[in-house]
Design an enzyme around this catalytic site. Structure first.
Site, PDB file in Angstrom:
ATOM      1  N   THR A 140       0.816  -1.214   0.000  1.00  0.00           N
ATOM      2  CA  THR A 140       0.000   0.000   0.000  1.00  0.00           C
ATOM      3  C   THR A 140       0.854   1.270   0.000  1.00  0.00           C
ATOM      4  O   THR A 140       1.874   1.339   0.679  1.00  0.00           O
ATOM      5  CB  THR A 140      -0.925  -0.017   1.233  1.00  0.00           C
ATOM      6  OG1 THR A 140      -1.766  -1.162   1.128  1.00  0.00           O
ATOM      7  CG2 THR A 140      -1.781   1.226   1.322  1.00  0.00           C
ATOM      8  N   GLU A 426      -6.339  -5.626   3.414  1.00  0.00           N
ATOM      9  CA  GLU A 426      -6.495  -6.799   2.540  1.00  0.00           C
ATOM     10  C   GLU A 426      -7.720  -6.677   1.641  1.00  0.00           C
ATOM     11  O   GLU A 426      -8.403  -7.657   1.386  1.00  0.00           O
ATOM     12  CB  GLU A 426      -6.592  -8.084   3.379  1.00  0.00           C
ATOM     13  CG  GLU A 426      -5.254  -8.580   3.840  1.00  0.00           C
ATOM     14  CD  GLU A 426      -4.255  -8.717   2.709  1.00  0.00           C
ATOM     15  OE1 GLU A 426      -4.460  -9.558   1.823  1.00  0.00           O
ATOM     16  OE2 GLU A 426      -3.266  -7.967   2.693  1.00  0.00           O
TER      17      GLU A 426
END
Length: 666
Positions: A140, A426
């Site tokens: 990320t 996730e």
């Protein structure tokens, strides 16, 4: 479970109509799993080094240092006691404190196993298993989370030196959020765009050393730190979520994970023999663990709320007798018991996902990819459904505990704060539902083509029947027939998917249609995922389940779960014509009767989770129900009560009281 003292819930425990010890084994998954779990829970609970009741009073620095201490101590215990991998994982679960080890064992190692070659695994895994290196999963970025294909970090191949140059070209390309990155990790599995000869080959994983193994200082070209305080006190602030920037950091060519794609010495990009789909294997694994975690967090909140609902009495005193237990009010039951049923439902669907992961892995090794898209959609959808439901349920349990639920010592505020990021990490839950919806639309579009839907979409093979069938329920008890319930959920899911597909076909540009209809598509995805949970609960009940009354309790919970969903989403079932308004009200009457059946067993059903008081971390959820004296004791432990007259009285409170603010030094 807990030693000494009077059991204020003993009467409740005597009311139950089933064998609690056998239910504990059903909950744990097997006798072996129960024994490991029970042993590890007691090991943690009996060790003062794992104390956690003062987390919310510590400053961030103290909190983090304390987490490092616990992680090191846990690792020492794991080695001293020679614990197996299974035991070690359970030990970490019961320590109940987010730490860098979660990402090291839960993401870094599985990714190397899933995407590294044999040779890479031999090099990196022994180091990781001994914790001679500590790894995190740096995917990320500040500017991109869900859209992995939009990541901006680059890995450019330099044929002169046989290296990749890892670089963060923009501010938004900074890695942002990876747990363990901020302060602890020595290595990162960094995801970056592979650039070879000026050509972009998409996002791939690279093992990059971040810090010196001698003094832990960042290596040249690495800027790394913590991203700051997060929601709640204690909670997820024990984790060093990090920020990371690369300034032309060079790594050897063989540190790109080559399970899927490799770059040769000459700079040729070659697909490996292992198909690209293997990456999905890791994703299925991680999401399956998240579904299991959902049932753990939900069961913990439900355990606290159920016990306290039986302890708390309010109103309804007859002729000076005791007041009514809050758990006896139908409004409390209709909010609490569906959450209890959901905890069991999510537990069983989590068990099934474990089986699915094993099945998919075996098929992948045999080069059979037929079930992969379905398994991927299934885990994505169930991750979304279970984490959203659990986050909402923990907050509902707090409200079910009235005012005292808001106290830190109830355990619920910290449980909520530590759990809710699961809705985002996730895979953002709404984005995941839309992935499921895409898969459903594709499956519906292929229905006439002879390509048979598999796995959790197999019900779509009966599309013709499900599009026109009428629910056969005529009396309330007809809603206790598994096939009646299942058909209603199948018909609803299919009809919602088909309606979306029909509406999509009216758009000349399918992508435009998908964007326009995305809210409806997400609802169709939820209907499909709820059907999976209901069908897996029903399948569980077809197994041989020993123990007096155990199966009967699970049947009751299965119908509470299903009929509560049917009531909550009544609009779907009615508008798609799956059931009539009369059948809807029969289902609701049946649901009310089921609550009365759950009531005498409620305390025993949460006892079956087998949580120690240490793990629950809640004054309200104590095994012995001795709530009020403990709440009173806890209050005096607050640092604010260290002195009778508060610090600041002389400077700020006295001048107000004595009308002397003019002379006060403010």
């Amino acid at each position: 479970m807990e030693g000494g003292g009077v059991d204020h819930l003993a009467d409740e425990r005597q009311k139950s109509r089933f064998d609690v010890d056998e239910m504990k084994i059903v909950w744990a998954g097997s006798r072996h799993a129960f024994e490991v779990s029970d042993r590890m829970a007691r090991l943690v609970a009996s060790d003062p080094a794992f104390r956690k009741d003062h987390r919310n009073l510590l400053s961030r620095k103290e909190l983090f240092k304390n987490t490092l201490r616990k992680a090191a101590y846990a690792w020492k215990r794991i080695m001293d006691l020679r614990l197996t991998e299974e035991e070690a994982a359970k030990l970490r679960f019961f320590i109940d404190e987010p730490a860098y080890t979660d990402l090291h064992w839960g993401m870094f190692i599985p990714a190397i196993k899933g995407q590294g070659t044999e040779e890479q695994q031999q090099k990196w895994l022994p180091l990781a298993y001994k914790m001679q290196i500590i790894g995190c999963y740096a995917q990320t970025e500040l500017g991109h989370g869900s859209n992995v294909q939009g990541l901006e970090t680059t890995a450019t191949f330099d044929p002169q030196t046989d290296e990749f140059i890892i670089n963060s070209p923009t501010l938004t390309s900074s890695k942002w959020w990876p747990g363990g990155l901020g302060k602890a990790s020595t290595h990162a599995l960094a995801y970056a765009r592979l650039i070879v000869n000026g050509q972009d080959h998409g996002v791939h994983g690279f093992i990059v050393q971040l810090r010196s193994l001698d003094d832990h200082l960042p290596l040249p070209g690495i800027t790394v730190g913590d991203i700051g305080m997060k929601f709640g006190s204690g909670a997820y602030n024990t984790m060093d979520n990090g920020v990371l920037r690369f300034d032309h950091v060079r790594i050897p060519r063989n540190q790109m994970l080559k399970g899927v794609l490799q770059v040769t010495r000459e700079g040729k990009v070659v697909q490996s023999d292992v198909p690209r789909q293997l990456i999905y294997g890791t994703m299925v694994y991680v999401r399956q663990t998240i579904v299991s975690d959902a049932s753990s967090a939900l069961s913990r909140a439900v355990c606290i709320a159920t016990r306290y609902s039986a302890v708390r009495r309010q109103f309804g005193s007859q002729r000076g007798g005791p007041e009514t237990q809050v758990i006896d009010y139908k409004t409390q039951q209709s909010r609490l018991f569906p959450l209890l049923a959901s905890a069991y439902a999510f537990r069983f669907v989590g068990e099934w996902l474990k089986w699915l992961y094993t099945d998919v892995t075996q098929r992948l090794q045999a080069n059979d990819f037929s079930t992969l898209p379905e398994a991927h959609a299934c885990t994505a959808g169930l991750k979304s459904l279970t984490t959203s439901a659990t986050a909402d349920a923990i907050e509902e349990c707090r409200k079910l505990c009235g005012g005292h639920g808001y106290l830190s010592s109830s355990g619920l505020p910290e449980l909520f704060a530590v759990y809710i990021p699961a809705c985002t990490y996730e895979g953002d839950n709404t984005v995941l539902l839309l992935q499921v919806a895409r898969f459903l639309m594709k499956t519906v579009s292929q229905l006439g083509s002879g390509k048979q839907p598999v796995g959790s979409t197999a019900y779509m093979r009966r599309a013709e029947h499900l599009m026109q069938c009428r629910c056969s329920a005529q009396r309330g008890e007809d809603w206790l027939k598994p096939d009646v319930v299942l058909e209603a959920f199948e018909a609803r899911a299919l009809r919602m998917s088909v309606a979306c597909a029909q509406n999509l076909s009216e758009f000349s540009n399918p992508e435009e249609g998908f964007a326009e209809l995305s809210a409806d598509l997400a609802e169709a995805a939820i209907a499909h995922c709820q059907l999976i949970v209901v069908s897996k609960f029903i399948e569980k009940l077809q197994q041989n389940i020993p123990g007096k009354g155990v199966k009967q309790q699970l049947q009751t919970l299965c119908f509470v779960y299903s009929l509560h969903l049917l009531h909550k989403h009544q609009g779907d079932f009615l508008s798609t014509g799956c059931i009539t308004p009369k059948q809807a009200s029969l289902a609701n009457e049946q649901l009310r009767c089921l609550y009365s059946q759950v009531r005498p067993n409620a305390i025993a059903l949460v006892d079956a989770f087998n949580y120690t008081d240490h793990h629950l971390g809640s004054v309200l959820g104590r095994y012995d129900g001795n709530v009020y004296p403990t709440l009173y004791e806890e209050a005096w432990k607050d640092p604010l009560n260290d002195s009778v007259v508060p610090d600041g009285y002389q400077e700020y409170l006295r001048p107000v009281l004595k009308q002397q603010l003019r002379n006060a030094r403010l």
